[in-house]
Design an enzyme around this catalytic site. Structure first.
Site, short mmCIF file in Angstrom:
data_model
loop_
_atom_site.label_atom_id
_atom_site.label_comp_id
_atom_site.label_asym_id
_atom_site.label_seq_id
_atom_site.Cartn_x
_atom_site.Cartn_y
_atom_site.Cartn_z
N GLY A 92 0.88 -1.19 0.10
CA GLY A 92 0.07 -0.17 -0.17
C GLY A 92 0.71 1.41 0.01
O GLY A 92 1.96 1.28 -0.24
N CYS A 93 0.30 2.45 0.30
CA CYS A 93 1.00 3.74 0.61
C CYS A 93 2.45 3.50 1.01
O CYS A 93 2.28 3.08 2.23
CB CYS A 93 0.15 4.64 1.09
SG CYS A 93 0.65 6.24 1.33
N PHE A 94 3.28 3.94 0.45
CA PHE A 94 4.55 3.78 0.90
C PHE A 94 5.05 4.65 2.34
O PHE A 94 5.85 4.18 2.83
CB PHE A 94 5.76 3.87 -0.03
CG PHE A 94 5.61 4.87 -0.95
CD1 PHE A 94 5.27 6.28 -0.63
CD2 PHE A 94 6.30 4.71 -2.33
CE1 PHE A 94 5.18 7.11 -1.72
CE2 PHE A 94 6.33 5.82 -3.16
CZ PHE A 94 5.99 7.08 -2.81
N TRP A 95 4.20 5.67 2.47
CA TRP A 95 4.57 6.59 3.49
C TRP A 95 4.38 5.92 5.00
O TRP A 95 5.20 5.87 5.70
CB TRP A 95 3.62 7.83 3.53
CG TRP A 95 3.77 8.97 2.39
CD1 TRP A 95 4.85 8.91 1.55
CD2 TRP A 95 2.68 9.50 1.81
NE1 TRP A 95 4.41 9.72 0.83
CE2 TRP A 95 3.20 10.14 0.79
CE3 TRP A 95 1.43 9.91 2.27
CZ2 TRP A 95 2.46 11.19 0.19
CZ3 TRP A 95 0.71 10.88 1.70
CH2 TRP A 95 1.24 11.59 0.39
N HIS A 142 -1.62 2.44 7.50
CA HIS A 142 -1.02 1.49 8.23
C HIS A 142 -0.92 1.51 9.78
O HIS A 142 -0.71 2.86 10.15
CB HIS A 142 0.51 1.32 7.70
CG HIS A 142 0.73 1.04 6.14
ND1 HIS A 142 0.46 2.27 5.21
CD2 HIS A 142 0.53 -0.18 5.53
CE1 HIS A 142 0.48 1.56 4.15
NE2 HIS A 142 0.67 0.02 4.14
#
Length: 168
Positions: free
Chosen positions: A12-15, A155
């Protein structure tokens, strides 16, 4: 003397992935980027087929690939195809980019353990993909949640307990 290795994962979103991995014991460095796609030198606005992933540099004397994957499966939902939270599309797929047959075997073993645990409602759909070039994302995406602590993330630690059995 430490043994430095790298692991490549996408969830998912890497942040949010980067933010949670950066403080893990044995993790030396994290970088966010694009992996497994169609073009060279991808950017945030042009990364067809690439997953938003992270490169984790770790001290193999302090943590292992198995332990990295265990944490990975506890901080994102590995049972949704091309989606994490509100983010949808192949950029947000759950993937492990294995560098050799040993990593592939470890990933298959950990996926079996996660599936057998019954903690998730469905089976793991994380793809196992041969290592592909990792293209570092633009500077504004690196350490994003450190610089923007109220920024978006889907996350979080979903399970405190490890999927892996403690070795005696």
């Amino acid at each position: 003397m430490s043994t430095t290795k790298k692991a490549y994962i996408a969830g998912g979103c890497f942040w949010g992935m980067e933010d949670l991995f950066r403080t893990r014991p044995g993790v030396i460095d994290t970088e966010v980027g694009y992996q497994g796609g169609e073009n060279e030198n991808p950017t945030y606005k042009n990364h067809p087929g690439h997953a938003e992933g992270i490169e984790i540099t770790y001290d193999a004397d302090k943590t292992s690939f198995r332990e990295i994957l265990d944490f990975f499966f506890r901080i994102h939902n590995p049972t949704t195809v091309d989606q994490q939270g509100n983010d949808m599309g192949s950029s947000y797929r759950s993937a492990i980019f294995f560098q050799n047959e040993e990593e592939k075997a470890i990933a298959e073993e950990v996926i079996s353990i996660v599936n057998a645990s019954g903690k998730w409602d469905g089976n793991v759909v994380t793809t196992l993909e041969p290592f592909a070039p990792f293209w570092q994302a633009e500077p504004e995406h690196q350490d994003y949640l450190v610089r923007n602590p109220n920024g978006y993330t889907c996350h979080f630690l979903r399970f405190e307990d490890s999927f892996l059995k403690k070795e005696a």
